[in-house]
Scaffold this motif. Sequence first.
Motif, PDB file in Angstrom:
ATOM      1  N   ALA A  18       0.817  -1.211   0.000  1.00  0.00           N
ATOM      2  CA  ALA A  18       0.000   0.000   0.000  1.00  0.00           C
ATOM      3  C   ALA A  18       0.852   1.264   0.000  1.00  0.00           C
ATOM      4  N   ASP A  19       2.075   1.190   0.461  1.00  0.00           N
ATOM      5  CA  ASP A  19       2.923   2.381   0.490  1.00  0.00           C
ATOM      6  C   ASP A  19       3.861   2.440  -0.711  1.00  0.00           C
ATOM      7  N   ASN A  20       3.656   1.577  -1.689  1.00  0.00           N
ATOM      8  CA  ASN A  20       4.521   1.538  -2.867  1.00  0.00           C
ATOM      9  C   ASN A  20       3.702   1.921  -4.103  1.00  0.00           C
ATOM     10  N   PRO A  21       3.838   3.160  -4.586  1.00  0.00           N
ATOM     11  CA  PRO A  21       3.039   3.609  -5.732  1.00  0.00           C
ATOM     12  C   PRO A  21       3.269   2.779  -6.996  1.00  0.00           C
ATOM     13  N   MET A  22       4.486   2.305  -7.192  1.00  0.00           N
ATOM     14  CA  MET A  22       4.778   1.500  -8.387  1.00  0.00           C
ATOM     15  C   MET A  22       3.996   0.185  -8.349  1.00  0.00           C
ATOM     16  N   ALA A  23       3.978  -0.484  -7.218  1.00  0.00           N
ATOM     17  CA  ALA A  23       3.246  -1.749  -7.090  1.00  0.00           C
ATOM     18  C   ALA A  23       1.740  -1.519  -7.237  1.00  0.00           C
ATOM     19  N   LEU A  26       1.048  -0.993 -10.920  1.00  0.00           N
ATOM     20  CA  LEU A  26       1.086  -2.256 -11.661  1.00  0.00           C
ATOM     21  C   LEU A  26      -0.154  -3.100 -11.375  1.00  0.00           C
ATOM     22  N   PHE A  27      -0.592  -3.109 -10.134  1.00  0.00           N
ATOM     23  CA  PHE A  27      -1.794  -3.852  -9.781  1.00  0.00           C
ATOM     24  C   PHE A  27      -3.012  -3.298 -10.517  1.00  0.00           C
ATOM     25  N   VAL A  28      -3.159  -1.983 -10.517  1.00  0.00           N
ATOM     26  CA  VAL A  28      -4.294  -1.349 -11.196  1.00  0.00           C
ATOM     27  C   VAL A  28      -4.215  -1.599 -12.698  1.00  0.00           C
ATOM     28  N   ALA A  29      -3.027  -1.481 -13.272  1.00  0.00           N
ATOM     29  CA  ALA A  29      -2.860  -1.730 -14.707  1.00  0.00           C
ATOM     30  C   ALA A  29      -3.207  -3.178 -15.042  1.00  0.00           C
ATOM     31  N   GLY A  30      -2.752  -4.108 -14.233  1.00  0.00           N
ATOM     32  CA  GLY A  30      -3.066  -5.514 -14.466  1.00  0.00           C
ATOM     33  C   GLY A  30      -4.548  -5.794 -14.360  1.00  0.00           C
ATOM     34  N   ALA A  31      -5.188  -5.232 -13.357  1.00  0.00           N
ATOM     35  CA  ALA A  31      -6.629  -5.420 -13.185  1.00  0.00           C
ATOM     36  C   ALA A  31      -7.393  -4.805 -14.356  1.00  0.00           C
ATOM     37  N   THR A  32      -6.933  -3.657 -14.835  1.00  0.00           N
ATOM     38  CA  THR A  32      -7.570  -3.004 -15.979  1.00  0.00           C
ATOM     39  C   THR A  32      -7.455  -3.863 -17.232  1.00  0.00           C
ATOM     40  N   VAL A  33      -6.276  -4.413 -17.468  1.00  0.00           N
ATOM     41  CA  VAL A  33      -6.073  -5.283 -18.631  1.00  0.00           C
ATOM     42  C   VAL A  33      -6.990  -6.502 -18.555  1.00  0.00           C
TER      43      VAL A  33
END
Length: 54
Positions: A18-23, A26-33
């Motif tokens: 939760a404190d890592n913007p990059m992770a 990536l999670f949001v991008a993966g879920a979007t895909v």
Amino acid sequence: MGTSITTWENVSAYFTFADNPMALGLFVAGATVIVVGLIRSIIKHENEAFKQHK
């Protein structure tokens, strides 16, 4: 529904990235895909089924 959490101290241990913007990105991008791919797959299936029904 009980929980073993009795205090909010060291809560970061429960939210591992939760404190890592990059992770999070990536999670949001993966879920979007995944969601977009699912929607496209459903649209393709429905269009083909409609053509066969005619």
